[in-house]
Design a protein around this motif. Sequence first.
Motif, mmCIF file in Angstrom:
data_model
loop_
_atom_site.group_PDB
_atom_site.id
_atom_site.type_symbol
_atom_site.label_atom_id
_atom_site.label_comp_id
_atom_site.label_asym_id
_atom_site.label_seq_id
_atom_site.Cartn_x
_atom_site.Cartn_y
_atom_site.Cartn_z
ATOM 1 N N TRP A 43 0.836 -1.198 0.000
ATOM 2 C CA TRP A 43 0.000 0.000 0.000
ATOM 3 C C TRP A 43 0.878 1.258 0.000
ATOM 4 O O TRP A 43 0.585 2.225 -0.696
ATOM 5 N N ASP A 44 1.967 1.247 0.768
ATOM 6 C CA ASP A 44 2.892 2.386 0.786
ATOM 7 C C ASP A 44 3.462 2.649 -0.601
ATOM 8 O O ASP A 44 3.601 3.803 -1.027
ATOM 9 N N ILE A 45 3.779 1.595 -1.344
ATOM 10 C CA ILE A 45 4.307 1.744 -2.707
ATOM 11 C C ILE A 45 3.251 2.355 -3.618
ATOM 12 O O ILE A 45 3.541 3.257 -4.414
ATOM 13 N N GLU A 46 2.011 1.897 -3.506
ATOM 14 C CA GLU A 46 0.924 2.451 -4.331
ATOM 15 C C GLU A 46 0.718 3.939 -4.048
ATOM 16 O O GLU A 46 0.550 4.737 -4.961
ATOM 17 N N VAL A 47 0.729 4.306 -2.784
ATOM 18 C CA VAL A 47 0.560 5.713 -2.405
ATOM 19 C C VAL A 47 1.712 6.548 -2.962
ATOM 20 O O VAL A 47 1.509 7.642 -3.486
ATOM 21 N N PHE A 48 2.933 6.022 -2.888
ATOM 22 C CA PHE A 48 4.107 6.717 -3.413
ATOM 23 C C PHE A 48 3.970 6.951 -4.923
ATOM 24 O O PHE A 48 4.183 8.066 -5.405
ATOM 25 N N PHE A 49 3.612 5.917 -5.682
ATOM 26 C CA PHE A 49 3.467 6.064 -7.130
ATOM 27 C C PHE A 49 2.367 7.055 -7.478
ATOM 28 O O PHE A 49 2.521 7.883 -8.387
ATOM 29 N N ASN A 50 1.250 6.990 -6.770
ATOM 30 C CA ASN A 50 0.159 7.935 -7.046
ATOM 31 C C ASN A 50 0.582 9.366 -6.746
ATOM 32 O O ASN A 50 0.251 10.290 -7.495
ATOM 33 N N ALA A 51 1.320 9.577 -5.665
ATOM 34 C CA ALA A 51 1.796 10.920 -5.329
ATOM 35 C C ALA A 51 2.784 11.411 -6.377
ATOM 36 O O ALA A 51 2.714 12.572 -6.805
ATOM 37 N N CYS A 52 3.690 10.547 -6.815
ATOM 38 C CA CYS A 52 4.659 10.939 -7.842
ATOM 39 C C CYS A 52 3.961 11.317 -9.135
ATOM 40 O O CYS A 52 4.282 12.339 -9.755
#
Length: 65
Positions: A43-52
């Motif tokens: 989930w942390d990776i998904e949030v990071f990609f969406n923010a980027c």
Amino acid sequence: MPSLLGKIVFVKHRHKKREWLAILSTNVTLSFEEIIRIYGMQWDIEVFFNACKSLLRLDKEFQGR
């Protein structure tokens, strides 16, 4: 025919006690705690990609690998 085994973990929402999250794992050898830990990392990776994508204005033509 492959077996269709899975493990479902139900996690209660921290702030909204009536809301639950169901996490399905096809690796039935994992403990409930390990399934929750792995889901949290993903989930942390998904949030990071969406923010980027949002902050860098990277639309559909960008693909992260």
